[in-house]
Design an enzyme around this catalytic site. Structure first.
Site, PDB file in Angstrom:
ATOM      1  N   LYS A  73       0.721  -1.465  -0.281  1.00 53.58           N
ATOM      2  CA  LYS A  73      -0.421   0.217  -0.039  1.00 53.58           C
ATOM      3  C   LYS A  73       0.869   0.830   0.249  1.00 53.58           C
ATOM      4  O   LYS A  73       0.397   2.353  -0.738  1.00 53.58           O
ATOM      5  CB  LYS A  73      -0.571  -0.168   0.799  1.00 53.58           C
ATOM      6  CG  LYS A  73      -2.053  -1.112   1.910  1.00 53.58           C
ATOM      7  CD  LYS A  73      -2.563  -0.857   2.572  1.00 53.58           C
ATOM      8  CE  LYS A  73      -1.775  -0.857   4.225  1.00 53.58           C
ATOM      9  NZ  LYS A  73      -1.084  -2.449   4.548  1.00 53.58           N
ATOM     10  N   ARG A  85      -9.629   1.356   8.067  1.00 56.79           N
ATOM     11  CA  ARG A  85      -8.751  -0.308   8.732  1.00 56.79           C
ATOM     12  C   ARG A  85     -10.801  -1.324   9.798  1.00 56.79           C
ATOM     13  O   ARG A  85     -10.452  -2.559  10.200  1.00 56.79           O
ATOM     14  CB  ARG A  85      -7.888  -0.199  10.084  1.00 56.79           C
ATOM     15  CG  ARG A  85      -6.833  -0.570   9.726  1.00 56.79           C
ATOM     16  CD  ARG A  85      -5.678  -0.440   9.933  1.00 56.79           C
ATOM     17  NE  ARG A  85      -4.708  -1.295   9.810  1.00 56.79           N
ATOM     18  CZ  ARG A  85      -3.060  -0.280   9.501  1.00 56.79           C
ATOM     19  NH1 ARG A  85      -3.263   0.430   8.665  1.00 56.79           N
ATOM     20  NH2 ARG A  85      -2.348  -1.344   9.592  1.00 56.79           N
ATOM     21  N   ARG A 126      12.113  -5.350   5.214  1.00 53.64           N
ATOM     22  CA  ARG A 126      11.813  -3.986   4.580  1.00 53.64           C
ATOM     23  C   ARG A 126      12.684  -3.116   6.411  1.00 53.64           C
ATOM     24  O   ARG A 126      12.940  -3.012   6.973  1.00 53.64           O
ATOM     25  CB  ARG A 126      10.286  -3.584   5.197  1.00 53.64           C
ATOM     26  CG  ARG A 126      10.199  -2.184   5.077  1.00 53.64           C
ATOM     27  CD  ARG A 126       8.244  -1.488   5.016  1.00 53.64           C
ATOM     28  NE  ARG A 126       7.824  -2.378   6.386  1.00 53.64           N
ATOM     29  CZ  ARG A 126       6.591  -1.910   6.312  1.00 53.64           C
ATOM     30  NH1 ARG A 126       6.338  -1.604   4.852  1.00 53.64           N
ATOM     31  NH2 ARG A 126       6.336  -2.488   7.272  1.00 53.64           N
ATOM     32  N   ARG A 174      11.534  -0.800  11.338  1.00 56.50           N
ATOM     33  CA  ARG A 174       9.815  -0.654  11.960  1.00 56.50           C
ATOM     34  C   ARG A 174      10.552  -1.667  13.592  1.00 56.50           C
ATOM     35  O   ARG A 174      10.448  -2.623  12.948  1.00 56.50           O
ATOM     36  CB  ARG A 174       9.281  -0.618  11.565  1.00 56.50           C
ATOM     37  CG  ARG A 174       8.895   0.698  10.800  1.00 56.50           C
ATOM     38  CD  ARG A 174       7.477   0.608   9.857  1.00 56.50           C
ATOM     39  NE  ARG A 174       6.428   0.189  10.147  1.00 56.50           N
ATOM     40  CZ  ARG A 174       5.218   0.152   9.805  1.00 56.50           C
ATOM     41  NH1 ARG A 174       4.326   0.314   8.386  1.00 56.50           N
ATOM     42  NH2 ARG A 174       3.793  -0.691   9.992  1.00 56.50           N
ATOM     43  N   ARG A 213      -0.283  -9.097  13.599  1.00 55.40           N
ATOM     44  CA  ARG A 213      -0.771  -7.650  13.018  1.00 55.40           C
ATOM     45  C   ARG A 213      -1.910  -8.499  11.062  1.00 55.40           C
ATOM     46  O   ARG A 213      -2.699  -7.962  10.813  1.00 55.40           O
ATOM     47  CB  ARG A 213      -0.002  -7.262  12.272  1.00 55.40           C
ATOM     48  CG  ARG A 213       0.947  -5.952  12.924  1.00 55.40           C
ATOM     49  CD  ARG A 213       1.994  -5.186  12.796  1.00 55.40           C
ATOM     50  NE  ARG A 213       2.019  -4.754  11.488  1.00 55.40           N
ATOM     51  CZ  ARG A 213       3.196  -4.517  10.576  1.00 55.40           C
ATOM     52  NH1 ARG A 213       4.500  -4.675  11.385  1.00 55.40           N
ATOM     53  NH2 ARG A 213       3.086  -3.733   9.267  1.00 55.40           N
TER      54      ARG A 213
HETATM   55  P1  AP5 Z   1       4.946  -1.965   1.826  1.00 55.05           P
HETATM   56  O1  AP5 Z   1       4.456  -1.099   0.390  1.00 55.05           O
HETATM   57  O2  AP5 Z   1       5.999  -1.143   2.596  1.00 55.05           O
HETATM   58  O3  AP5 Z   1       3.605  -2.720   2.313  1.00 55.05           O
HETATM   59  P2  AP5 Z   1       2.115  -1.975   3.321  1.00 55.05           P
HETATM   60  O4  AP5 Z   1       1.352  -2.136   2.727  1.00 55.05           O
HETATM   61  O5  AP5 Z   1       2.671   0.153   3.157  1.00 55.05           O
HETATM   62  O6  AP5 Z   1       2.373  -2.420   4.780  1.00 55.05           O
HETATM   63  P3  AP5 Z   1       2.418  -1.904   6.160  1.00 55.05           P
HETATM   64  O7  AP5 Z   1       3.053  -2.784   7.135  1.00 55.05           O
HETATM   65  O8  AP5 Z   1       3.691  -0.488   5.878  1.00 55.05           O
HETATM   66  O9  AP5 Z   1       1.168  -2.010   6.417  1.00 55.05           O
HETATM   67  P4  AP5 Z   1       0.561  -2.152   7.923  1.00 55.05           P
HETATM   68  O10 AP5 Z   1      -0.749  -1.525   7.296  1.00 55.05           O
HETATM   69  O11 AP5 Z   1       0.533  -2.919   8.483  1.00 55.05           O
HETATM   70  O12 AP5 Z   1       0.566  -0.311   8.373  1.00 55.05           O
HETATM   71  P5  AP5 Z   1       1.199   0.745   8.833  1.00 55.05           P
HETATM   72  O13 AP5 Z   1       2.118   1.087   8.958  1.00 55.05           O
HETATM   73  O14 AP5 Z   1      -0.248   1.375   8.094  1.00 55.05           O
HETATM   74  O15 AP5 Z   1       5.754  -2.493   1.355  1.00 55.05           O
HETATM   75  C1  AP5 Z   1       6.161  -3.447   1.822  1.00 55.05           C
HETATM   76  C2  AP5 Z   1       8.252  -4.279   2.292  1.00 55.05           C
HETATM   77  O16 AP5 Z   1       7.591  -4.780   0.649  1.00 55.05           O
HETATM   78  C3  AP5 Z   1       8.589  -2.628   1.715  1.00 55.05           C
HETATM   79  O17 AP5 Z   1      10.179  -3.324   1.679  1.00 55.05           O
HETATM   80  C4  AP5 Z   1       8.331  -2.778  -0.250  1.00 55.05           C
HETATM   81  O18 AP5 Z   1       9.553  -2.798  -0.589  1.00 55.05           O
HETATM   82  C5  AP5 Z   1       8.232  -4.191  -0.674  1.00 55.05           C
HETATM   83  N1  AP5 Z   1       7.117  -3.941  -1.968  1.00 55.05           N
HETATM   84  C6  AP5 Z   1       5.995  -3.707  -1.790  1.00 55.05           C
HETATM   85  N2  AP5 Z   1       5.434  -3.966  -3.060  1.00 55.05           N
HETATM   86  C7  AP5 Z   1       6.679  -5.206  -3.406  1.00 55.05           C
HETATM   87  C8  AP5 Z   1       5.766  -5.847  -4.152  1.00 55.05           C
HETATM   88  N3  AP5 Z   1       5.024  -5.405  -5.579  1.00 55.05           N
HETATM   89  N4  AP5 Z   1       6.971  -6.777  -4.678  1.00 55.05           N
HETATM   90  C9  AP5 Z   1       8.191  -6.640  -3.667  1.00 55.05           C
HETATM   91  N5  AP5 Z   1       8.339  -6.301  -2.941  1.00 55.05           N
HETATM   92  C10 AP5 Z   1       7.012  -5.067  -2.820  1.00 55.05           C
HETATM   93  O19 AP5 Z   1       0.170   0.883  10.432  1.00 55.05           O
HETATM   94  C11 AP5 Z   1       1.256   0.229  11.379  1.00 55.05           C
HETATM   95  C12 AP5 Z   1       0.786   0.505  12.347  1.00 55.05           C
HETATM   96  O20 AP5 Z   1      -0.106   1.299  12.850  1.00 55.05           O
HETATM   97  C13 AP5 Z   1      -0.821  -0.909  12.969  1.00 55.05           C
HETATM   98  O21 AP5 Z   1      -0.224  -2.064  13.464  1.00 55.05           O
HETATM   99  C14 AP5 Z   1      -1.722  -0.328  13.754  1.00 55.05           C
HETATM  100  O22 AP5 Z   1      -1.185  -0.415  14.871  1.00 55.05           O
HETATM  101  C15 AP5 Z   1      -1.589   1.395  13.968  1.00 55.05           C
HETATM  102  N6  AP5 Z   1      -2.077   1.884  12.448  1.00 55.05           N
HETATM  103  C16 AP5 Z   1      -2.320   2.460  11.129  1.00 55.05           C
HETATM  104  N7  AP5 Z   1      -3.852   3.265  10.952  1.00 55.05           N
HETATM  105  C17 AP5 Z   1      -4.331   2.868  11.721  1.00 55.05           C
HETATM  106  C18 AP5 Z   1      -6.104   2.467  11.624  1.00 55.05           C
HETATM  107  N8  AP5 Z   1      -6.201   3.158  10.655  1.00 55.05           N
HETATM  108  N9  AP5 Z   1      -6.901   2.083  12.110  1.00 55.05           N
HETATM  109  C19 AP5 Z   1      -5.968   1.708  13.756  1.00 55.05           C
HETATM  110  N10 AP5 Z   1      -4.381   1.089  13.872  1.00 55.05           N
HETATM  111  C20 AP5 Z   1      -3.832   2.126  12.981  1.00 55.05           C
END
Ligand code: AP5
Length: 218
Positions: free
Chosen positions: A13, A88, A127, A161, A172
């Site tokens: 994402k 979410r 990552r 992270r 997660r």
């Molecule tokens: P990346 O693009 O970083 O993946 P992502 O989907 O953004 O994953 P996240 O871990 O950031 O998502 P998340 O939803 O758990 O975390 P968030 O920060 O929102 O890609 C991952 C890796 O793969 C990278 O190294 C990239 O290079 C590689 N990659 C990407 N695409 C690829 C492809 N096609 N092929 C190969 N490699 C690829 O949330 C963190 C925490 O915050 C949550 O756990 C929660 O506690 C809190 N939080 C955030 N938002 C909310 C909400 N709305 N409600 C409640 N709690 C929340």
């Protein structure tokens, strides 16, 4: 154009949101990035969120809706938003509908990015980001052009992270399946849902999303 990128941790994402922001001029709104910024700033929101994020649970809807409403009120949000990691929960999805309606806007598309669980674990475990400019990398799939040097800013310092370890990633994923996956049916029923193969290479995923967006304009 208001767009949600929906998918489990590691689905890509953030990667796609940044590419689309640059190509199309829409603003990425990542609740995860906003919470990490709040933690780094030592704010009240950050203090509330840190332990919850470190164990992979969801931060409360109230806190999330507060920071999203504040971000949406800023003047640079004019040309459309790419929501990354938000909504979410069903309560967040309903609140977003109301927020957009209050601005006489609508949600144009929800792109579900599908990736197998074991691939997600591998992606997240590998990552890392530039400590200076935040550009994202992966040990195997998205390496810097020169090892140890950020392509974007030349920094040699990188960070990981705290929630990017195998145990927390698996927690997660469970949280995603229980609390966020119901949004797939929610948006399907509204006729907004589009599915892309998130297992493809990064550039191919971008092309697939662009095909969906072009279809909306046609
Ligand atoms: P990346 O693009 O970083 O993946 P992502 O989907 O953004 O994953 P996240 O871990 O950031 O998502 P998340 O939803 O758990 O975390 P968030 O920060 O929102 O890609 C991952 C890796 O793969 C990278 O190294 C990239 O290079 C590689 N990659 C990407 N695409 C690829 C492809 N096609 N092929 C190969 N490699 C690829 O949330 C963190 C925490 O915050 C949550 O756990 C929660 O506690 C809190 N939080 C955030 N938002 C909310 C909400 N709305 N409600 C409640 N709690 C929340």
């Amino acid at each position: 154009m208001n767009l949600i990128l929906l998918g489990p941790p590691g689905a890509g994402k953030g990667t796609q949101a940044k590419i689309l922001e640059e190509k199309l001029g829409y603003k990425q709104l990542s609740t995860g990035d906003m919470l990490r910024a709040a933690i780094n700033a030592g704010s009240e929101v950050g203090l509330k969120a840190k332990a919850i994020m470190d164990r992979g649970d969801l931060v409360s809807d109230d806190v999330i809706l507060g920071i999203v409403a504040e971000r949406m009120s800023k003047h640079d949000i004019t040309n459309g938003v790419i929501f990354d990691g938000f909504p979410r929960t069903p309560a967040q999805a309903e609140a977003l509908d109301k927020m957009l309606a209050g601005r006489a806007q609508k949600l144009d598309a929800v792109i579900e990015m599908k990736v197998d669980d074991e691939v997600l674990v591998k992606r997240i475990s590998g990552r890392f980001t530039c400590a200076k400019c935040g550009k994202g990398y992966h040990e195997e799939f998205a390496k810097p052009k020169v090892a140890g040097v950020c392509d974007a800013c030349g920094s040699t310092e990188f960070k990981r992270r705290p929630d990017d370890n195998e145990k927390t990633v698996r927690d997660r994923l469970q949280v995603y399946n229980k609390q966020t996956a119901p949004l797939v049916a929610y948006y399907h029923n509204k006729g907004n849902l589009h599915v892309v193969d998130g297992m493809a290479e990064i550039a191919q995923v971008t092309s697939a999303v662009e095909v969906v967006l072009k279809g909306l304009k046609a």
